[in-house]
Design an enzyme around this catalytic site. Structure first.
Site, PDB file in Angstrom:
ATOM      1  N   LYS A 271     -22.007   0.066 -33.573  1.00 37.80           N
ATOM      2  CA  LYS A 271     -21.621   0.979 -32.493  1.00 37.80           C
ATOM      3  C   LYS A 271     -21.839   0.300 -31.162  1.00 37.80           C
ATOM      4  O   LYS A 271     -22.912  -0.281 -30.921  1.00 37.80           O
ATOM      5  CB  LYS A 271     -22.499   2.253 -32.565  1.00 37.80           C
ATOM      6  CG  LYS A 271     -22.116   3.302 -31.547  1.00 37.80           C
ATOM      7  CD  LYS A 271     -20.918   4.107 -31.993  1.00 37.80           C
ATOM      8  CE  LYS A 271     -20.260   4.900 -30.888  1.00 37.80           C
ATOM      9  NZ  LYS A 271     -19.225   4.113 -30.145  1.00 37.80           N
TER      10      LYS A 271
ATOM     11  N   GLN B  38     -27.553  -3.720 -27.436  1.00 39.14           N
ATOM     12  CA  GLN B  38     -27.093  -2.470 -28.049  1.00 39.14           C
ATOM     13  C   GLN B  38     -27.906  -2.113 -29.300  1.00 39.14           C
ATOM     14  O   GLN B  38     -28.109  -0.936 -29.584  1.00 39.14           O
ATOM     15  CB  GLN B  38     -25.604  -2.614 -28.400  1.00 39.14           C
ATOM     16  CG  GLN B  38     -24.849  -1.309 -28.495  1.00 39.14           C
ATOM     17  CD  GLN B  38     -24.386  -0.749 -27.155  1.00 39.14           C
ATOM     18  OE1 GLN B  38     -23.901  -1.491 -26.320  1.00 39.14           O
ATOM     19  NE2 GLN B  38     -24.544   0.547 -26.957  1.00 39.14           N
TER      20      GLN B  38
ATOM     21  N   GLY C  16     -15.809   2.897 -24.865  1.00 32.62           N
ATOM     22  CA  GLY C  16     -15.476   2.215 -23.627  1.00 32.62           C
ATOM     23  C   GLY C  16     -16.639   1.436 -23.045  1.00 32.62           C
ATOM     24  O   GLY C  16     -17.770   1.475 -23.539  1.00 32.62           O
ATOM     25  N   ASP C  17     -16.350   0.712 -21.998  1.00 31.53           N
ATOM     26  CA  ASP C  17     -17.333  -0.001 -21.175  1.00 31.53           C
ATOM     27  C   ASP C  17     -16.548  -0.364 -19.912  1.00 31.53           C
ATOM     28  O   ASP C  17     -15.502   0.249 -19.639  1.00 31.53           O
ATOM     29  CB  ASP C  17     -17.873  -1.235 -21.922  1.00 31.53           C
ATOM     30  CG  ASP C  17     -19.159  -1.789 -21.296  1.00 31.53           C
ATOM     31  OD1 ASP C  17     -20.241  -1.261 -21.574  1.00 31.53           O
ATOM     32  OD2 ASP C  17     -19.080  -2.752 -20.487  1.00 31.53           O
TER      33      ASP C  17
ATOM     34  N   ASN D 298     -17.396   4.664 -13.948  1.00 33.18           N
ATOM     35  CA  ASN D 298     -17.849   5.841 -14.667  1.00 33.18           C
ATOM     36  C   ASN D 298     -19.352   6.113 -14.534  1.00 33.18           C
ATOM     37  O   ASN D 298     -19.776   7.255 -14.311  1.00 33.18           O
ATOM     38  CB  ASN D 298     -17.490   5.546 -16.127  1.00 33.18           C
ATOM     39  CG  ASN D 298     -17.660   6.714 -17.006  1.00 33.18           C
ATOM     40  OD1 ASN D 298     -17.190   7.783 -16.667  1.00 33.18           O
ATOM     41  ND2 ASN D 298     -18.344   6.531 -18.091  1.00 33.18           N
TER      42      ASN D 298
ATOM     43  N   THR E  69     -23.515   8.524 -19.391  1.00 29.38           N
ATOM     44  CA  THR E  69     -24.311   7.342 -19.033  1.00 29.38           C
ATOM     45  C   THR E  69     -24.952   7.543 -17.661  1.00 29.38           C
ATOM     46  O   THR E  69     -26.153   7.319 -17.476  1.00 29.38           O
ATOM     47  CB  THR E  69     -23.451   6.065 -19.058  1.00 29.38           C
ATOM     48  OG1 THR E  69     -22.704   6.042 -20.267  1.00 29.38           O
ATOM     49  CG2 THR E  69     -24.308   4.823 -18.967  1.00 29.38           C
TER      50      THR E  69
ATOM     51  N   LYS F 112     -20.761  -5.027 -29.869  1.00 29.65           N
ATOM     52  CA  LYS F 112     -20.055  -5.002 -28.594  1.00 29.65           C
ATOM     53  C   LYS F 112     -18.798  -5.828 -28.751  1.00 29.65           C
ATOM     54  O   LYS F 112     -18.759  -6.756 -29.567  1.00 29.65           O
ATOM     55  CB  LYS F 112     -20.920  -5.616 -27.483  1.00 29.65           C
ATOM     56  CG  LYS F 112     -20.496  -5.201 -26.097  1.00 29.65           C
ATOM     57  CD  LYS F 112     -21.048  -3.830 -25.749  1.00 29.65           C
ATOM     58  CE  LYS F 112     -20.667  -3.395 -24.371  1.00 29.65           C
ATOM     59  NZ  LYS F 112     -21.531  -2.260 -23.948  1.00 29.65           N
TER      60      LYS F 112
ATOM     61  N   SER G  34     -22.070   9.398 -27.576  1.00 26.31           N
ATOM     62  CA  SER G  34     -21.073   8.915 -28.535  1.00 26.31           C
ATOM     63  C   SER G  34     -21.475   9.325 -29.951  1.00 26.31           C
ATOM     64  O   SER G  34     -20.632   9.736 -30.760  1.00 26.31           O
ATOM     65  CB  SER G  34     -20.973   7.391 -28.487  1.00 26.31           C
ATOM     66  OG  SER G  34     -20.132   6.959 -27.443  1.00 26.31           O
TER      67      SER G  34
ATOM     68  N   LYS H 109     -31.057  -0.413 -27.896  1.00 29.41           N
ATOM     69  CA  LYS H 109     -30.667   0.804 -27.188  1.00 29.41           C
ATOM     70  C   LYS H 109     -30.303   1.897 -28.191  1.00 29.41           C
ATOM     71  O   LYS H 109     -30.766   3.033 -28.107  1.00 29.41           O
ATOM     72  CB  LYS H 109     -29.451   0.484 -26.306  1.00 29.41           C
ATOM     73  CG  LYS H 109     -28.980   1.643 -25.463  1.00 29.41           C
ATOM     74  CD  LYS H 109     -27.568   1.446 -24.926  1.00 29.41           C
ATOM     75  CE  LYS H 109     -27.400   0.170 -24.123  1.00 29.41           C
ATOM     76  NZ  LYS H 109     -26.170   0.195 -23.287  1.00 29.41           N
TER      77      LYS H 109
END
Ligand code: GLU
Length: 453
Positions: free
Chosen positions: A98, A119, A173-174, A249, A218, A134, A385, A122
């Site tokens: 993820k 990630q 997204g990122d 964002n 976020t 990622k 998410s 996290k």
């Protein structure tokens, strides 16, 4: 940062870092992210010889799988373009891979590996059963037409789809990947696989499987985390000046939540410079310029009386009580940290991934500034998410208020886990060590249980 800047690590982890440097000599961001985590977990390995014996650290720094591919597409002028696509599937020990996709010209293997590595921890911190990954591309969506972005996304997904799936790998997204890109990517996956598999992507439109609050999560989460840190000290956002970098964002919704909590968010930025608005950023105007027009931040100052645009320069020279760096990695250097400290900053919460260079983090910590690392502070996005995945799996739709309450609760849990881990390891108040340790403990326990694999 050059390789020689890395300070020596404990004997239990130095050889692991040496191998990373030998194997990935041209990946400075990846080395930086690994160094920070290894520094924090040295004491954990000393307390847990079973982790050392099972080679947990050696294994965790090596991605389970790395995918790199060609992305050819044709621009509006009829010219052939070629970009490179990436997906680094780092760890699936806690759940399906993820993590987001980033489309930005700065993207390279080092950037995607550092993001994928972060990630893992996290996602572990969220407690939601998600692995770490990622991906992305060096494609730059800025200045491209919708049709060009669509053709790029279709080409990108015509290769990546085979590596994805709701139980395998779930992107989101990122930077450079928002609702528009996710729509095109999801549409291509659906066409190729002949499956409307909602749970294979998060950040979808709310009309077709997307969760409420995912867009805001976020930014909101980074503010909630700062709120938790301040509460420990009997402080709050009420009446504070907040400095935020970026205007994507994360920044937009950090500004919104800080404002709702009674603070005045006074800055926003992009690669051309920053704006200062002492009356508080007008969110509707910022959203119009950034989300609708996809324009530059200078537009904000042109249309808003009392606001000023500073070309180049550092947004961190503006005096603020709380800083939420929400632009990109290594955006806040030692001089920036010193300026913030001199201006009396009380708390820094990383909305972006690794926005503060290691020397800046050290400066904040030794000046007694509350400092929240991105892997804890910006985990609200990926946590939401995971809530989207739950809703997709059970065909439910939660209301905005319920989702926000859940996000608030998760950020409280992440704060507590990081705070407690720092106490247990004798570094009270060190959220960097606390977050790394708390995340690592969950991953290491699962790796131990699942064997050498
Ligand atoms: N790109 C975001 C992050 O850095 C979100 C990832 C996700 O939702 O999967 O955590």
């Amino acid at each position: 940062m050059t390789a020689t800047d890395f300070h020596p690590l404990a004997d239990s982890v130095q050889p692991v870092f040496d191998t990373v440097r030998t194997r990935s000599p041209h990946e400075p961001e990846f080395q930086q992210a690994v160094h920070e985590v290894l520094h924090s977990i040295g004491p954990v390995l000393e307390r847990h010889p079973e982790y050392a014996a099972a080679g947990i650290a050696q294994r965790i720094v090596e991605p389970e799988r790395q995918i790199m591919f060609r992305v050819p597409w044709v621009d509006d002028a009829g010219t052939l373009q070629v970009n490179r696509g990436y997906r680094i599937q780092f760890s699936s020990v806690l759940g399906p891979y993820k993590g987001g996709l980033r489309f930005h010209p700065s993207v390279n293997l080092s950037i995607i590996k550092f993001l994928g590595f972060e990630q893992i921890f996290k996602n572990a911190l969220t407690g939601q059963g998600i692995g770490g990954a990622k991906g992305g591309s060096d494609f730059d969506p800025h200045g491209r037409s919708d049709a060009e972005v669509m053709r790029f996304c279709q080409s990108f997904m015509s290769e990546l789809w085979r590596h994805l799936g709701e139980h395998t790998d779930v992107p989101a997204g990122d930077i450079g990947v928002g609702g528009r890109e996710i729509g095109y990517l999801f549409g291509t996956y659906r066409k190729i696989t002949n499956r409307h598999e909602s749970g294979m992507f998060t950040g979808k439109g709310t009309g077709w499987g997307g969760a409420e609050v995912r867009t805001e999560a976020t930014g909101y989460g980074a503010v909630f985390f700062a709120q938790e840190m301040l509460a420990v000290k009997g402080d709050s956002f009420e009446g504070k000046r907040v400095g935020i970098s970026g205007s994507g964002n994360v920044a937009i919704y950090a500004i919104q939540k800080a404002t709702q909590l009674g603070a005045t968010a006074v800055t926003a930025s992009d690669s051309s410079g920053y704006v200062v608005d002492d009356a508080g950023i007008d969110l509707d105007l910022l959203r119009q310029i950034k989300e609708v027009e996809r324009g530059r931040i200078v537009e904000y100052a042109k249309r808003r009386p009392g606001a000023r645009f500073v070309e180049g320069g550092s947004v961190w020279e503006v005096p603020v009580d709380i800083a939420v760096p929400s632009a990109t990695q290594n955006e806040l250097n030692l001089a920036d940290a010193q300026a913030l400290i001199a201006n009396g900053v009380r708390a820094v919460s990383e909305g972006a991934n690794m926005p503060c260079v290691p020397e800046a983090v050290e400066a904040f910590q030794s000046a007694g500034v509350l400092f929240a690392p991105g892997k804890a502070a910006n985990a609200g996005g990926v946590a939401t998410s995971a809530l989207e995945m739950s809703q997709n799996a059970s065909r439910q739709r939660w209301a905005f208020a319920d989702s926000e309450r859940k996000l608030r609760e998760i950020m409280g849990d992440i704060h507590r886990a990081s705070f407690d881990a720092a106490e247990r390891y004798g570094v009270p108040g060190d959220y960097v060590a606390g977050a790394n340790i708390a995340g690592f403990e969950r991953v290491a326990a699962a790796m131990l249980a699942q064997g050498v694999i």
